[in-house]
Scaffold this active site. Structure first.
Site, PDB file in Angstrom:
ATOM      1  N   HIS A 114       0.808  -1.216   0.000  1.00 17.43           N
ATOM      2  CA  HIS A 114       0.000   0.000   0.000  1.00 17.43           C
ATOM      3  C   HIS A 114       0.842   1.269   0.000  1.00 17.43           C
ATOM      4  O   HIS A 114       0.351   2.349   0.301  1.00 17.43           O
ATOM      5  CB  HIS A 114      -0.960  -0.009   1.198  1.00 17.43           C
ATOM      6  CG  HIS A 114      -1.960  -1.133   1.136  1.00 17.43           C
ATOM      7  ND1 HIS A 114      -2.581  -1.653   2.258  1.00 17.43           N
ATOM      8  CD2 HIS A 114      -2.436  -1.837   0.083  1.00 17.43           C
ATOM      9  CE1 HIS A 114      -3.396  -2.622   1.887  1.00 17.43           C
ATOM     10  NE2 HIS A 114      -3.326  -2.759   0.581  1.00 17.43           N
ATOM     11  N   ASN A 207      -3.007 -13.292  15.091  1.00 19.34           N
ATOM     12  CA  ASN A 207      -3.877 -12.124  15.014  1.00 19.34           C
ATOM     13  C   ASN A 207      -4.775 -12.104  16.246  1.00 19.34           C
ATOM     14  O   ASN A 207      -5.145 -13.156  16.766  1.00 19.34           O
ATOM     15  CB  ASN A 207      -4.737 -12.179  13.740  1.00 19.34           C
ATOM     16  CG  ASN A 207      -5.417 -10.848  13.442  1.00 19.34           C
ATOM     17  OD1 ASN A 207      -4.744  -9.819  13.327  1.00 19.34           O
ATOM     18  ND2 ASN A 207      -6.730 -10.851  13.313  1.00 19.34           N
TER      19      ASN A 207
END
Length: 238
Positions: A114, A207
């Site tokens: 990104h 996570n």
């Protein structure tokens, strides 16, 4: 188990998401309650449309983001990944994050899907500058007078081809693919763990919450800080 996997793998790839950055104190880009958006729609303020039609709001938002990123630093987890790269235990990092913390910690083989907030570039001629230009209130290109913009992927833009292709190649080569702090809900980035798995890699997911790809993982760790997990693994690797 993870010790054996890390030591036996000839090509280990790490994939990092927002959870890696938030442990440095950096607010999550997408969390409305963090105040980053100030009750604004992110798809509007951080978009190609805003860059073209609402320049002042665009600049104000990204200047705050640039300054904000510079107030934080890599944590121990970032440093451990850089150390493991030096030791040959990690061959590449694919990241959704734009803070540049992996490079600051010393990692060299990083594909930034990104883009990065550490650089800005001219929207007209492409000349690249340090993001300190934005922090200091400079928004025009010295070379051509065009508008400077952060070198991040905006809503409405494609992922950078070079970073995407490199990430694809690394995922396909991986023997061990480790996800750190990603919800794995953003496409097309969430396809890389599956590409690795389909090519025979072991998949490890770390996570806070469950992810849609947990069912495909060989090892899943929830409800723990990434830095603590990596420090625990580091202890096993001594």
């Amino acid at each position: 188990m993870i010790r054996e996997w890390l030591l036996s793998s000839n090509h280990t790839v790490v994939f990092t998401g927002a959870g890696m950055s938030t442990e440095s104190g950096l607010p999550d880009f997408r969390s409305a309650n963090q105040g980053l958006w100030q009750q604004k729609d992110p798809s509007q303020v951080a978009s190609v449309s805003a860059l073209n039609n609402n320049v002042e709001e665009f600049i104000e938002f990204y200047r705050k983001r640039v300054i904000g990123v510079n107030e934080y630093h890599p944590h121990r987890g970032h440093q451990l990944l850089a150390e493991w790269e030096d030791r040959g235990l990690i061959q590449a990092i694919i990241t959704q994050n734009v803070d540049g913390f992996h490079q600051q910690a010393g990692s060299k083989q990083v594909a930034e899907l990104h883009g990065t907030l550490q650089k800005v570039h001219c929207n007209s001629c492409g000349t690249v500058y340090s993001s300190t230009e934005y922090a200091n209130g400079t928004y025009q290109c010295i070379a051509c007078g065009g508008l400077l913009r952060p070198s991040v992927v905006l809503f409405g833009e494609m992922l950078p081809e070079e970073a995407f292709n490199r990430a694809f190649e690394e995922a396909a080569r991986a023997e061990l693919f480790i996800v750190l702090g990603s919800s794995l809900t953003v496409t097309p980035a969430n396809q890389f763990p599956l590409i690795a798995k389909e090519n025979g890699a072991r998949l490890v997911i770390v996570n806070q919450e469950e992810t849609p790809l947990d069912q495909y993982a060989d090892e899943v760790i929830h409800d723990r800080k990434i830095g603590e997990v990596l420090a625990e693994w580091a202890g096993m690797l001594k």
